[in-house]
Design an enzyme around this catalytic site. Structure first.
Site, PDB file in Angstrom:
ATOM      1  N   GLY A  44      52.842  44.685  37.176  1.00  0.00           N
ATOM      2  CA  GLY A  44      51.572  45.339  36.849  1.00  0.00           C
ATOM      3  C   GLY A  44      50.498  44.303  36.562  1.00  0.00           C
ATOM      4  O   GLY A  44      49.365  44.411  37.029  1.00  0.00           O
ATOM      5  N   ALA A  47      49.484  42.636  39.807  1.00  0.00           N
ATOM      6  CA  ALA A  47      48.591  43.504  40.576  1.00  0.00           C
ATOM      7  C   ALA A  47      47.178  43.454  39.999  1.00  0.00           C
ATOM      8  O   ALA A  47      46.194  43.407  40.742  1.00  0.00           O
ATOM      9  CB  ALA A  47      49.113  44.935  40.593  1.00  0.00           C
ATOM     10  N   LYS A  48      47.053  43.460  38.680  1.00  0.00           N
ATOM     11  CA  LYS A  48      45.745  43.391  38.030  1.00  0.00           C
ATOM     12  C   LYS A  48      45.058  42.064  38.335  1.00  0.00           C
ATOM     13  O   LYS A  48      43.857  42.026  38.611  1.00  0.00           O
ATOM     14  CB  LYS A  48      45.914  43.579  36.519  1.00  0.00           C
ATOM     15  CG  LYS A  48      44.662  43.438  35.710  1.00  0.00           C
ATOM     16  CD  LYS A  48      43.694  44.557  35.964  1.00  0.00           C
ATOM     17  CE  LYS A  48      42.497  44.435  35.004  1.00  0.00           C
ATOM     18  NZ  LYS A  48      41.392  45.251  35.417  1.00  0.00           N
ATOM     19  N   ILE A  49      45.806  40.963  38.289  1.00  0.00           N
ATOM     20  CA  ILE A  49      45.239  39.647  38.604  1.00  0.00           C
ATOM     21  C   ILE A  49      44.737  39.615  40.046  1.00  0.00           C
ATOM     22  O   ILE A  49      43.639  39.123  40.324  1.00  0.00           O
ATOM     23  CB  ILE A  49      46.279  38.537  38.354  1.00  0.00           C
ATOM     24  CG1 ILE A  49      46.525  38.371  36.849  1.00  0.00           C
ATOM     25  CG2 ILE A  49      45.833  37.214  38.976  1.00  0.00           C
ATOM     26  CD1 ILE A  49      47.713  37.511  36.506  1.00  0.00           C
ATOM     27  N   ASN A  52      41.512  41.643  40.252  1.00  0.00           N
ATOM     28  CA  ASN A  52      40.391  40.901  39.676  1.00  0.00           C
ATOM     29  C   ASN A  52      39.947  39.771  40.601  1.00  0.00           C
ATOM     30  O   ASN A  52      38.750  39.504  40.731  1.00  0.00           O
ATOM     31  CB  ASN A  52      40.755  40.345  38.307  1.00  0.00           C
ATOM     32  CG  ASN A  52      40.776  41.409  37.232  1.00  0.00           C
ATOM     33  OD1 ASN A  52      40.437  42.559  37.478  1.00  0.00           O
ATOM     34  ND2 ASN A  52      41.196  41.039  36.045  1.00  0.00           N
TER      35      ASN A  52
END
Length: 72
Positions: A44, A47-49, A52
């Site tokens: 998770g 995926a966020k990195i 961004n």
């Protein structure tokens, strides 16, 4: 952002044990409109990195295009 949080439109990208995700999903759905299970612990956050990074690249490209347009 803050606006999405106030409107309850956050996206949660979650990694971890799937059964624990299923237990937490109901709570997360109260705070956000998109809750995505990404796989094992850490996915998770990965995926966020990536999300961004893609946003930053897009913003840099837009800024460079605007700068070029002004100079031309």
């Amino acid at each position: 952002g803050v606006g999405a949080a106030r409107a309850g439109n956050l996206t949660f990208m979650v990694g971890g044990v799937e059964q624990e995700f299923d237990a937490a999903k109901e709570l997360l759905t109260c705070m956000g409109s998109n809750v995505v299970y990404c796989g094992e612990v850490g996915t998770g956050q990965a995926a966020k990195i990536c999300n961004n990074m893609l946003l930053a690249i897009s913003m840099i490209g837009t800024a460079e295009a605007m700068n070029l347009g002004i100079r031309l």
